[in-house]
Design an enzyme around this catalytic site. Structure first.
Site, PDB file in Angstrom:
ATOM      1  N   GLU A   1     -25.652  41.551  -5.808  1.00  9.65           N
ATOM      2  CA  GLU A   1     -24.713  41.178  -4.615  1.00  9.65           C
ATOM      3  C   GLU A   1     -23.624  42.074  -4.557  1.00  9.65           C
ATOM      4  OE1 GLU A   1     -23.472  37.226  -4.215  1.00  9.65           O
ATOM      5  OE2 GLU A   1     -22.592  37.379  -2.477  1.00  9.65           O
TER       6      GLU A   1
ATOM      7  N   CYS B   1     -19.468  30.347  -9.759  1.00  6.33           N
ATOM      8  CA  CYS B   1     -19.968  29.340 -10.418  1.00  6.33           C
ATOM      9  C   CYS B   1     -19.331  28.166 -10.827  1.00  6.33           C
ATOM     10  CB  CYS B   1     -20.535  30.133 -11.825  1.00  6.33           C
ATOM     11  SG  CYS B   1     -19.614  31.509 -12.242  1.00  6.33           S
TER      12      CYS B   1
ATOM     13  N   LYS C   1     -18.951  19.311 -11.460  1.00  2.00           N
ATOM     14  CA  LYS C   1     -20.433  19.488 -11.049  1.00  2.00           C
ATOM     15  C   LYS C   1     -21.012  18.261 -10.643  1.00  2.00           C
ATOM     16  CE  LYS C   1     -20.834  23.759 -13.086  1.00  2.00           C
ATOM     17  NZ  LYS C   1     -21.243  25.010 -12.595  1.00  2.00           N
TER      18      LYS C   1
ATOM     19  N   GLU D   1     -20.418  18.818  -6.965  1.00  2.00           N
ATOM     20  CA  GLU D   1     -21.333  19.725  -6.415  1.00  2.00           C
ATOM     21  C   GLU D   1     -22.819  19.392  -6.166  1.00  2.00           C
ATOM     22  OE1 GLU D   1     -22.231  23.077  -9.317  1.00  2.00           O
ATOM     23  OE2 GLU D   1     -22.012  24.358  -7.797  1.00  2.00           O
TER      24      GLU D   1
ATOM     25  N   GLU E   1     -25.278  20.926   0.827  1.00  2.00           N
ATOM     26  CA  GLU E   1     -26.166  22.345   0.888  1.00  2.00           C
ATOM     27  C   GLU E   1     -27.065  22.283  -0.226  1.00  2.00           C
ATOM     28  OE1 GLU E   1     -21.612  23.124   1.639  1.00  2.00           O
ATOM     29  OE2 GLU E   1     -22.584  21.333   0.952  1.00  2.00           O
TER      30      GLU E   1
ATOM     31  N   CYS F   1     -15.134  27.091 -18.780  1.00  2.00           N
ATOM     32  CA  CYS F   1     -15.648  25.793 -18.785  1.00  2.00           C
ATOM     33  C   CYS F   1     -15.498  25.143 -20.073  1.00  2.00           C
ATOM     34  CB  CYS F   1     -17.319  26.185 -18.490  1.00  2.00           C
ATOM     35  SG  CYS F   1     -17.560  27.000 -17.070  1.00  2.00           S
TER      36      CYS F   1
END
Ligand code: SF4
Ligand code: SF4
Ligand code: SF4
Ligand code: SF4
Ligand code: FES
Ligand code: FES
Lengths: 388, 597, 155
Positions: free
Chosen positions: B287, B311, B370, B373, B378, B527
């Site tokens: 990308e 991410c 997360k 998420e 979506e 993270c």
């Protein structure tokens, strides 16, 4: 001055023959160091209650290297029973302005701010008008300094100097950790002198009449005079400027209604003096220091109600950040209620006294630390009234 | 300013420390522990809980050790009678406004207030219970975080975290006096305000007032359900932190034992999010190259550059609220967790001959965002919720303990195949700068045919714990199809912690900084410092976890994402090529502008 | 309805767009409409680039920065000790009866909100109340009622 009457003084409200701008003009011909020496020599201590020597405060701030410095006039007079700063700002505002300007010159500041409590908003229009004139006057005499108004919005704690800075910076009025002190890092983190309204007027008058005259009054530890706010059970409620160093007995003889059983000296955060201690208690830094609030109670009053009122006040007005004060105030209040109701034994009063003592040493700022003053003094001297 | 040494004594023992040191630190140097609650190494000093008060000889009142700098000749007593009384009283006061139902509390056993109460043997309640009668408000509407005001001790750590570290300020102190509390804007639920679900506040809340929403029971139910094929994926940062939940020191690499434990817990297949991390590099790298080509060759002015990584779901929610005008700049790649979920219920299901609805995907993540998420509408590319349940590292620790597994004695084992293979590049996703490093390793090689010109593949300029870091990589000697990039210096930036992200994006916004590619991780350290990681956290602990991650990378035979054999296989068998239509359908997503309050 | 955005613009012209402008803005809005609603807090937070939560947190700290709807005239009766002794309860009862509200409430016609507050700095002349910024010392029940009537008739 055993049993003589408290000496009335007329310094603060005296206006006759005084042109504040003129006094500023003459004063700034002296060097800042000379002004500081004069202030230190006068023995003037902060009239807000804490009693820090004014000259030293100015000196420390002057010694700081900084392009920006501030003078702040603390007009957030919120101590229950105190109303002298309102009277001063109402009657002789130019003397306050001039005190600020002299301080500004001395420490090397270009900006002065007056933080007025929201309850006194009605004074704002007049003060603003007068400030425009006064600032112009300063310009004319060539002093690069101007003064502006700021307002509070109903928070007793903002009278605490670092909370006041926080508030002026647009934040919650939560007191800061000290050090650093305002002289090093105050408003916007810059060196700042913060003085009470009355202190600034005395500073102005010392600049005008000299420290010698000022020193003639009062005692070694408490120089000069002080404006007292007198309320409660008294036929003479109102403002009086008195020489420091009198006993509570002398005061009561003059202002009591003949049946005074206790005097709360220094407002809600001060101490309660019972009749049996009137004679031995000196009003001043060597005895019981005060921001000037004197509340008289006669024998028809319930000291439980008095204490209850105070505790309710602190429970609401604590900023709430630190544990001893936020929770401690609630416990003291709920505690005396429980004892009154009989849900807790009278012995619980001792636990509460211990709690108050912990608050005195462990709370973050003066508010939480001073709750013990009324609590311990009232509970110790009027135990029966609290319990039964 | 030069640092003088200041001499003082603590409990009559002399000590010299640099000017500006706090009493707390000076005492620590002599191995005197002073209890603290509002103090946190990552945050500015508040000085509001007052449990750290100590006696300074000559002072009118006690002083807060955390907030008071030492001064010459100071004499400190940390355990005098006055100090002990004050400390105990303060703990008792805190408990009197605290809903202390420890046995039913999520933080039972890992609670700073509880340990203090235990240490000081606070017994019978002296004070009046202030909790009773006060309305107990629990906000559990967020899929990530539960806020229980009746457990809050008003230390303001969460407020400072959300402000100083995250630049979000979703939390504030509200009201004053007895009404003072920690609140969101007008007390709205966390799920309805700017909260990014990053969980940094959860990591720093000393008590049970802010905790993750747990799904451990749901996961046990799935495991116990014979009709479910339960697949578990583990994020890169979990393997270097799970030990802290189980009695190890920070920085232990425990990948093998963790895999064994997961198998023993009864998961049908133990797979690795690192696999989709590698996949992300190929998708995101492609990308990036496509965007660069469109900008440089086609002179398409609509191309959004710099491109940012995607991410970190905390970062995504942050940018949706705070810089919605930059949403086109965000890579359309889903996070590795969601790529994994989408593939597990399609590719994996197909190869295993399973039906998507019979698969339950569980992720073990260092992250509370997360959880949110996985719940986003979506994230249902497979036609089902792609990831069913997200557990934090802490919750995994809990499951291992509940199952009675003696973790220390476990043998190592390997991830299952397929979607269990990973490279070092996938592992370093767990540390700030890691995605950048992994992307550069691959992109540089794709473009030039050569390895990145850094010794041992270690791209040191993007490593470290500096809040915002920049690096430039000059591209030379390109392969023919990438000729247009020859001589270009790819300008990269890395930020971790949303406060730093805000700074960086502000600089991009006002034009004072120009980049091609930006990596942003919502949490300090990346993270490995995630909101789902073991508590406590501080810079030292995060640095140890980072070292462990880099060790893990070094120790792997493959260290470049494009060399991952399973990744190659999935393109051959299923996806075709990076950014293919199928990739787009399963692995990419879009974002949504949200209100900024 | 006062245009809050206009107030914000005016105040920021004087005090800038830094955080120290926050109190003056909040005060200016309250001066015009007596309280801050959700939208006001949001507009202010946008203008100063602060989080809405911070603006709310700050406003809620100050007794006079009301964040719940208030009537056109906000009455604040001092409840602290000197006024207590001087008979504030009587004043509050009289006002409650006249306006048919309890302390903390707003009258049905939205003209008055009755609140009690801490020491107003007129302890020698209690009981005392503020109506908006105006002070009324040395109250008696009759006097208080008369004052309210004057306000009633104002329009
Ligand atoms: S003592 Fe009270 S007012 Fe002072 S900081 Fe603590 S809570 Fe706030
Ligand atoms: S927060 Fe801590 S002290 Fe409070 S109930 Fe939970 S475990 Fe107990
Ligand atoms: S989860 Fe993150 S964004 Fe949300 S309140 Fe906590 S620290 Fe702030
Ligand atoms: S929620 Fe937790 S971190 Fe925040 S103030 Fe309360 S106890 Fe402290
Ligand atoms: S840890 Fe020092 S005051 Fe809270
Ligand atoms: S007590 Fe009412 S004005 Fe001071």
């Amino acid at each position: 001055m055993e049993n003589s009457r408290p000496k009335r003084v007329d310094i603060i409200f005296l206006m006759e023959g005084i042109d504040p701008i003129k006094v500023v003009e003459t004063t700034i011909k002296k060097s800042p160091d000379d002004i500081i020496l004069e202030m230190i020599d006068s023995g003037l201590k902060g009239r807000g209650g804490a009693g820090f020597p004014t000259g030293l405060k100015w000196k420390f701030t002057r010694n700081e290297e900084s392009y920006d410095k501030y003078v702040i006039c603390n007009a957030d007079e919120g101590e229950p029973g105190t109303f002298k700063d309102r009277e001063i700002l109402d009657r002789v505002p130019e003397k306050v302005f001039a005190g600020i300007a002299i301080c500004g010159y001395t420490i090397g500041a270009r900006e002065g701010l007056i933080y007025l409590r929201g309850e006194y908003n009605f004074l704002l229009p007049t003060l603003n008008e007068k400030l425009i004139l006064f600032n112009e006057g300063l310009k004319k005499i060539g002093l690069d300094f101007s003064i502006q108004m700021r307002s509070g919005s109903g928070a007793y704690i903002c009278g605490e100097e670092s909370a006041l800075f926080e508030s002026m910076e647009g934040k919650r009025g939560e007191p800061r950790n000290k050090p650093p002190f305002p002289t090093v890092a105050g408003y916007l983190g810059k060196p700042t002198v913060i003085n009470n309204v009355e202190t600034l007027v005395y500073a102005f008058m010392i600049a005008r009449i000299g420290s010698e005259k000022f020193k003639e009054m009062g005692t070694k530890d408490s120089r000069g005079s002080k404006v007292f706010s007198i309320s409660g059970d008294t036929p003479k409620a109102g403002i009086s400027e008195l020489e420091l160093g009198m006993t509570v007995q002398q005061f009561v003889d003059e202002f009591g209604d003949g049946d005074t059983k206790a005097v709360q000296v220094g407002g809600a955060s001060g101490g309660c003096v019972p009749r049996k201690m009137f004679q031995e208690t000196i009003i001043g830094y060597e005895g019981i220091p005060t921001g000037g609030s004197m509340m008289l109670f006669n024998s028809s009053r319930s000291m439980y109600n008095v204490l209850h009122d105070y505790l309710e006040f602190f429970t609401e007005e604590s900023c709430g950040q630190c544990t001893p004060c936020r929770v401690g105030c609630q416990q003291l209040l709920k505690g005396i209620e429980a004892i009154k109701r009989g849900d807790k034994s009278p012995g619980y009063l001792e636990d509460l006294k211990k709690l108050a003592k912990t608050m005195k040493v462990a709370a973050k700022c003066g508010l939480g630390q001073s709750v013990a003053n009324p609590f311990v003094s009232i509970v110790s001297n009027f135990k029966e009234e609290i319990i039964y | 300013m030069s640092k003088y040494l200041v001499n003082l004594s603590v409990n009559d023992i002399p000590v010299s420390v640099p000017e500006g040191t706090t009493i707390l630190a000076a005492a620590k140097k002599l191995d005197f522990k002073i209890p603290t609650l509002c103090y946190h190494e990552d945050l500015c000093v508040a000085g509001n809980c007052r449990v750290c008060v100590v006696e300074q000889v000559g002072a009118r009142a006690l002083v807060a050790a955390c907030a008071t700098p030492v001064s010459e000749g100071m004499q400190i007593h940390t355990n005098s009678a006055t100090v002990r009384t004050a400390r105990k009283t303060i703990i008792e006061l805190l408990l009197s406004e605290h809903n202390a139902d420890c046995t039913k509390c999520y933080k039972n056993g890992n609670c700073e207030l509880q340990s203090l109460a235990h240490e000081y043997r606070v017994g019978e309640h002296v004070f009046i219970d202030l909790v009773n009668g006060k309305h107990r408000v629990i906000d559990d509407l967020s899929p990530s975080i539960i806020k229980d005001d009746s457990k809050c001790i008003r230390c303001q750590r969460c407020v400072r975290t959300c402000d100083e570290l995250q630049g979000v300020s979703a939390l504030t102190v509200a009201y004053k006096g007895d009404l003072q509390k920690i609140s969101t804007f007008l007390g709205h639920p966390l799920a309805e305000v700017v909260c990014t679900n990053c969980g940094q506040c959860v990591n720093r809340c000393p008590v049970g007032a802010l905790v993750e929403k747990t799904y451990v029971e749901e996961v046990w139910n799935a495991i116990n359900n014979p009709n479910k094929h339960v697949v578990v994926q583990t994020a890169p940062a979990v393997r270097v932190a799970i030990g802290e939940e189980l009695g190890y020191n920070p920085g232990e690499r425990l990948t093998g034992k963790m895999v064994t434990a997961l198998k023993r817990l009864g998961f049908d297949s133990v797979l690795d999010t690192d696999f989709t991390a590698d996949l992300t590099i190929l998708e995101e790298g492609t990308e990036l190259l496509t965007r660069l080509k469109r900008a440089l060759v086609d002179k398409d002015t609509r191309v959004a550059l710099p491109m940012t990584t995607s991410c970190s779901p905390g970062w995504i929610k942050f940018i949706e609220h705070t810089f919605p005008e930059f949403l086109p700049n965000v890579s359309t790649c889903k996070s590795p967790q969601q790529m994994f979920g989408a593939l597990a219920k399609t590719y994996y299901a197909q190869k295993k001959g399973l039906k998507a609805q019979d698969i339950c995907v569980v992720s073990i993540m260092p992250c509370t965002a997360k959880k949110y998420e996985a719940n986003r509408p979506e994230m249902r590319s497979s036609g089902y919720k792609d990831v069913d349940f997200v557990l934090t590292t802490r919750e995994l620790g809990m499951m291992i303990k509940q199952a009675g597994i003696n973790f220390h004695n476990l043998e190592d084992s390997q991830y299952d195949s397929f979607m269990g293979e990973s490279t070092g590049a996938g592992v370093i996703f767990g540390v700030t700068g890691g995605v950048m490093e992994a992307a550069l390793r691959t992109v540089y090689e794709v473009v030039t045919g050569r390895e990145v010109p850094f010794k041992n593949l270690d791209i040191l300029p993007v490593r470290g714990m500096e809040g915002v870091r920049e690096a430039k990589v000059k591209i030379e000697g390109c392969l023919p199809e990438w000729k247009f990039l020859d001589g270009i210096e790819v300008s990269c930036a890395v930020a971790h912690g949303l406060a730093n992200a805000r700074k960086l994006m502000q600089a991009v916004k006002d034009g004072s900084a120009h980049y091609h590619f930006i990596e942003i991780m919502a949490c300090p350290g990346g993270c490995l410092g995630g909101g789902g990681q073991p508590i406590p956290t501080n810079e030292e602990i995060r640095a140890k976890r980072a070292t462990a991650i880099y060790r893990e990378d070094e120790g792997l035979p493959l260290r470049k994402s494009h060399e991952n054999p399973e990744v190659k296989m999935i393109y051959e068998e299923y996806l075709g090529a990076p950014n293919s239509n199928k990739s787009h359908a399963l692995l990419h997503t879009h974002y949504l502008a949200r209100r900024r309050y | 309805m006062a245009d809050v955005q206009q107030i914000i613009n005016d105040v920021t012209k004087v005090y800038g767009k830094e955080r120290k402008a926050l109190m003056p803005i909040l005060q200016a809005v309250v001066k015009i409409k007596n309280y801050l609603d959700d939208q006001d807090l949001i507009s202010i937070s946008k203008a100063l680039d602060l989080s809405a939560a911070e603006v709310f947190g700050t406003a809620s700290f100050y007794t006079f920065l009301d964040i719940v709807p208030r009537g056109k005239n906000v009455i604040r009766v001092c409840k602290t000790i000197s006024c207590h002794m001087a008979g504030k309860d009587e004043i509050i009862h009289a006002i409650e009866n006249t306006l048919n509200v309890k302390t903390g409430e707003t009258s049905v016609d939205k003209k008055f909100t009755l609140l009690s507050t801490n020491c107003l700095g007129w302890c020698h002349k209690g009981p005392v109340m503020l109506i908006n910024d105006k002070v009324f010392p040395e109250l008696t029940a009759a006097k208080a009622i008369e004052i309210l009537q004057n306000y009633q008739e104002e329009e």
